[in-house]
Design a protein around this motif. Structure first.
Motif, PDB file in Angstrom:
ATOM      1  N   ILE A  54      15.317  21.065  59.616  1.00 60.55           N
ATOM      2  CA  ILE A  54      15.414  22.280  58.820  1.00 60.55           C
ATOM      3  C   ILE A  54      16.796  22.411  58.181  1.00 60.55           C
ATOM      4  CG2 ILE A  54      16.220  23.817  60.674  1.00 60.55           C
ATOM      5  CD1 ILE A  54      14.112  25.873  59.567  1.00 60.55           C
ATOM      6  N   GLY A  55      16.841  22.938  56.947  1.00 61.92           N
ATOM      7  CA  GLY A  55      18.105  23.174  56.264  1.00 61.92           C
ATOM      8  C   GLY A  55      18.873  24.318  56.894  1.00 61.92           C
ATOM      9  N   LEU A  56      20.189  24.292  56.729  1.00 63.62           N
ATOM     10  CA  LEU A  56      21.074  25.303  57.317  1.00 63.62           C
ATOM     11  C   LEU A  56      22.030  25.793  56.238  1.00 63.62           C
ATOM     12  CD1 LEU A  56      21.855  23.370  60.619  1.00 63.62           C
ATOM     13  CD2 LEU A  56      20.312  25.330  60.386  1.00 63.62           C
ATOM     14  N   ILE A  57      21.890  27.063  55.855  1.00 66.08           N
ATOM     15  CA  ILE A  57      22.681  27.631  54.761  1.00 66.08           C
ATOM     16  C   ILE A  57      23.574  28.736  55.299  1.00 66.08           C
ATOM     17  CG2 ILE A  57      22.594  28.825  52.539  1.00 66.08           C
ATOM     18  CD1 ILE A  57      19.886  27.548  52.030  1.00 66.08           C
ATOM     19  N   ALA A  58      24.874  28.600  55.062  1.00 65.21           N
ATOM     20  CA  ALA A  58      25.858  29.583  55.518  1.00 65.21           C
ATOM     21  C   ALA A  58      26.505  30.271  54.327  1.00 65.21           C
ATOM     22  CB  ALA A  58      26.932  28.912  56.369  1.00 65.21           C
ATOM     23  N   THR A  59      26.867  31.536  54.509  1.00 66.33           N
ATOM     24  CA  THR A  59      27.503  32.319  53.458  1.00 66.33           C
ATOM     25  C   THR A  59      29.023  32.227  53.565  1.00 66.33           C
ATOM     26  OG1 THR A  59      25.660  33.862  53.267  1.00 66.33           O
ATOM     27  CG2 THR A  59      27.821  34.664  52.555  1.00 66.33           C
ATOM     28  N   VAL A  60      29.664  32.104  52.404  1.00 68.25           N
ATOM     29  CA  VAL A  60      31.126  32.088  52.308  1.00 68.25           C
ATOM     30  C   VAL A  60      31.529  33.076  51.229  1.00 68.25           C
ATOM     31  CG1 VAL A  60      33.147  30.714  51.664  1.00 68.25           C
ATOM     32  CG2 VAL A  60      31.349  29.700  53.093  1.00 68.25           C
ATOM     33  N   MET A 115      15.711  34.316  56.465  1.00 68.22           N
ATOM     34  CA  MET A 115      17.002  35.001  56.443  1.00 68.22           C
ATOM     35  C   MET A 115      17.218  35.572  57.842  1.00 68.22           C
ATOM     36  SD  MET A 115      18.436  37.910  53.813  1.00 68.22           S
ATOM     37  CE  MET A 115      18.565  36.763  52.430  1.00 68.22           C
ATOM     38  N   VAL A 116      18.134  34.988  58.591  1.00 71.76           N
ATOM     39  CA  VAL A 116      18.267  35.282  60.019  1.00 71.76           C
ATOM     40  C   VAL A 116      19.161  36.499  60.250  1.00 71.76           C
ATOM     41  CG1 VAL A 116      18.964  34.386  62.269  1.00 71.76           C
ATOM     42  CG2 VAL A 116      17.941  32.852  60.563  1.00 71.76           C
ATOM     43  N   ARG A 117      18.573  37.507  60.876  1.00 70.20           N
ATOM     44  CA  ARG A 117      19.320  38.669  61.345  1.00 70.20           C
ATOM     45  C   ARG A 117      18.865  38.900  62.781  1.00 70.20           C
ATOM     46  NH1 ARG A 117      18.568  42.555  55.964  1.00 70.20           N
ATOM     47  NH2 ARG A 117      19.848  41.265  54.560  1.00 70.20           N
ATOM     48  N   THR A 118      19.678  38.515  63.738  1.00 71.74           N
ATOM     49  CA  THR A 118      19.229  38.526  65.128  1.00 71.74           C
ATOM     50  C   THR A 118      18.879  39.920  65.620  1.00 71.74           C
ATOM     51  OG1 THR A 118      21.536  38.619  65.867  1.00 71.74           O
ATOM     52  CG2 THR A 118      20.502  36.444  65.747  1.00 71.74           C
ATOM     53  N   LEU A 119      19.512  40.953  65.075  1.00 73.17           N
ATOM     54  CA  LEU A 119      19.236  42.315  65.503  1.00 73.17           C
ATOM     55  C   LEU A 119      18.085  42.941  64.710  1.00 73.17           C
ATOM     56  CD1 LEU A 119      20.809  43.597  67.825  1.00 73.17           C
ATOM     57  CD2 LEU A 119      22.001  45.027  66.170  1.00 73.17           C
ATOM     58  N   GLY A 120      17.471  42.140  63.859  1.00 70.35           N
ATOM     59  CA  GLY A 120      16.336  42.631  63.081  1.00 70.35           C
ATOM     60  C   GLY A 120      16.747  43.104  61.707  1.00 70.35           C
ATOM     61  N   ASP A 128      11.808  25.624  55.177  1.00 70.35           N
ATOM     62  CA  ASP A 128      12.769  24.768  54.481  1.00 70.35           C
ATOM     63  C   ASP A 128      14.205  24.981  54.929  1.00 70.35           C
ATOM     64  OD1 ASP A 128      10.812  23.499  52.783  1.00 70.35           O
ATOM     65  OD2 ASP A 128      10.650  25.423  51.743  1.00 70.35           O
ATOM     66  N   TYR A 129      14.548  26.187  55.344  1.00 68.10           N
ATOM     67  CA  TYR A 129      15.930  26.430  55.769  1.00 68.10           C
ATOM     68  C   TYR A 129      16.029  27.711  56.572  1.00 68.10           C
ATOM     69  CZ  TYR A 129      15.879  29.524  51.682  1.00 68.10           C
ATOM     70  OH  TYR A 129      15.551  30.488  50.768  1.00 68.10           O
ATOM     71  N   LEU A 130      17.143  27.814  57.280  1.00 66.76           N
ATOM     72  CA  LEU A 130      17.592  29.062  57.898  1.00 66.76           C
ATOM     73  C   LEU A 130      18.805  29.532  57.116  1.00 66.76           C
ATOM     74  CD1 LEU A 130      17.432  28.021  61.672  1.00 66.76           C
ATOM     75  CD2 LEU A 130      15.689  29.242  60.350  1.00 66.76           C
ATOM     76  N   PHE A 131      18.824  30.793  56.752  1.00 66.77           N
ATOM     77  CA  PHE A 131      19.873  31.356  55.894  1.00 66.77           C
ATOM     78  C   PHE A 131      20.643  32.413  56.674  1.00 66.77           C
ATOM     79  CE2 PHE A 131      21.509  34.572  53.079  1.00 66.77           C
ATOM     80  CZ  PHE A 131      21.960  33.904  51.960  1.00 66.77           C
ATOM     81  N   PHE A 132      21.979  32.311  56.634  1.00 71.16           N
ATOM     82  CA  PHE A 132      22.833  33.268  57.334  1.00 71.16           C
ATOM     83  C   PHE A 132      23.745  33.969  56.332  1.00 71.16           C
ATOM     84  CE2 PHE A 132      21.458  30.332  60.510  1.00 71.16           C
ATOM     85  CZ  PHE A 132      21.332  31.085  61.668  1.00 71.16           C
TER      86      PHE A 132
END
Length: 470
Positions: A91-97, A10-15, A50-54
């Motif tokens: 790697i999988g790429l998952i975006a939120t909508v 679960m990617v949060r660039t600012l931590g 398996d993926y990066l989640f945004f």
């Protein structure tokens, strides 16, 4: 043999921890997110995740500076995954909508495009929104109520599926000899006219390689869980402990069965915030630093005078929660003073629980050479986190225990700060996870990698219904 867990980031660039950006060397400038995203993507792909989640949040404000700094300024999730599509291969790429505000045709078009461009590595996380300020940002007077939001979300999912099905798998002919480019019988409209969503179709993007992109959903309300169990491939939970996670997973699987699905088709994913180092002691030192970096009302700094500063970050607020309501001496203490053993003994259940977590996660002890301070307790109480603290074996033990106790089918890995903690997870914990068979799924597409079967095509189901009725 038990198959490996699903493990994504679960990617949060600012931590993911509010004080993480203050840690020495941590990424702290959204203007330079691109470089950090590329680094995270390379680390995640090389590690075999398996993926990066945004995730997403459709508003900002000064209150987020202290509560959730990573939400203040962040890259749009669809933009982030499209950017990373060009620098990743597996790697999988998952975006939120957000289904409350998004347009279903535009969403279907963007996500199908991502799936085509990545060869089937796209996924979409559908949310209904929890931020009231988002309404004004989208020209509305108020955020929709829960019932309306989920009624629209259910129609939104159907619209996505119908649009993704616009093209049959063999509709594109490209026969140069006859001049036929398509079989027109294989191109169909969506023709959805719901109460909240209307879309004609067809979609002007080629058929997604996965047919249907994997759908992700999270939530705790009855409607949210029903949507996750009925439609989602990944159901994200936020249970704080193994016991509640096991109960939530069992509930979601039962709801899936009631909805006519195979319960195994709903993969339950839990969050995990590992603080990883070469040794348990080194990992505890990182948590100790993170707690000390949490801004609190210490009576000296000006944090408490700034907009949005949380009211619970003071000595008085902690003492109230800890059950010490009238001890004047404790209330006059310096926040950096060591916790007296007598005060520790007077804590109620909540205070004792916070103290136990601080001792476990930092290695400090009441009355010890490295004593617990009031500052540590205030920070741990005001900014709780489900840290898993230790070396590679400690982290792997957590993953293995939750799998063996049927509490989760996988994990979303959060990093307290970037990129060092994500790198520590991938270089230290990942090899141990692989050694134990906890990581290492394969598949050409994200659906295959997640262990999902072929999607249930709505037009095929409708044709079956018509044939049966006839």
């Amino acid at each position: 043999m038990t198959e490996p867990l699903i493990v994504g980031a679960m990617v949060r660039t600012l931590g993911a921890y509010p004080s993480g950006w203050r840690h020495p060397g941590a990424h702290a400038d959204p203007q330079t997110d691109a470089a950090t995203l590329r680094r995270i993507a390379r680390l995640g792909e090389d590690a075999g995740l398996d993926y990066l989640f945004f995730g997403d949040w459709l508003a900002t404000g000064p209150d987020l500076e202290f509560r959730d700094p990573y939400l203040l300024a962040r890259i749009d999730p669809l933009s982030a995954v499209l950017y990373l599509a060009g620098v990743t291969e597996r790697i999988g790429l998952i975006a939120t909508v957000n289904t409350t505000y998004a347009d279903p045709y535009a969403t279907a078009r963007a996500t199908a495009s991502l799936d085509v461009l990545t060869g089937g590595r796209a996924g979409v996380n559908l949310v209904t929104g929890a931020e009231p300020r988002a309404a004004a940002n989208h020209g509305r007077d108020a955020h929709a109520d829960n019932t309306t939001r989920y009624d629209r979300a259910e129609e939104f999912v159907r619209a996505l599926r119908l649009l993704w099905e616009s093209w049959d798998e063999d509709a594109w002919i490209a026969d140069r000899l006859t001049g036929r480019l398509i079989d027109q019988r294989g191109l169909r409209p969506a023709a959805l006219r719901g109460e909240h969503v209307r879309v004609a179709g067809p979609l002007n993007v080629a058929r997604p390689p996965q047919g249907h992109l994997p759908l992700v959903h999270a939530g705790t309300s009855d409607r949210s869980r029903a949507l996750a169990a009925g439609e989602a491939d990944l159901a994200l939970i936020a249970s704080p402990d193994l016991h509640s996670a096991r109960e939530t997973r069992a509930l979601l699987r039962a709801l899936a069965r009631d909805a006519g699905r195979d319960p195994d088709d709903v993969k339950v994913i839990a969050p995990v915030l590992p603080v990883v180092a070469e040794t348990d002691a080194a990992a505890r030192a990182i948590v100790d630093r993170l707690l000390l970096l949490v801004p609190i009302d210490d009576g000296v700094a000006s944090h408490a005078e700034r907009a949005g500063f949380p009211a619970n970050r003071s000595l008085g607020a902690f003492l109230d929660a800890a059950g010490i309501a009238t001890d004047a001496a404790a209330r006059r203490a310096s926040v950096d003073a060591a916790l007296p053993p007598a005060d520790a003994a007077a804590f109620g259940e909540a205070g004792a629980r916070v103290l136990a977590l601080v001792e476990q996660r930092t290695g400090r002890r009441v009355g010890g050479r490295s004593p617990v301070t009031w500052r540590h307790l205030i920070a741990a109480h005001a900014v709780p986190a489900a840290f898993v603290v230790g070396d590679a074996a400690t982290v792997a033990d957590h993953f293995e225990r939750w799998r063996d106790d049927h509490a989760a089918d996988g994990f979303n890995v959060l990093s307290a700060f970037q990129p060092a903690q994500f790198e520590a997870f991938t270089t230290l914990a990942v090899p141990e996870l692989r050694r134990r068979g906890l990581l290492g799924r394969t598949g050409a597409t994200l659906r295959e990698r997640l262990g999902l079967g072929a999607p249930r095509l709505l037009h095929a189901l409708a044709a079956t219904d018509v044939t049966t009725a006839g």
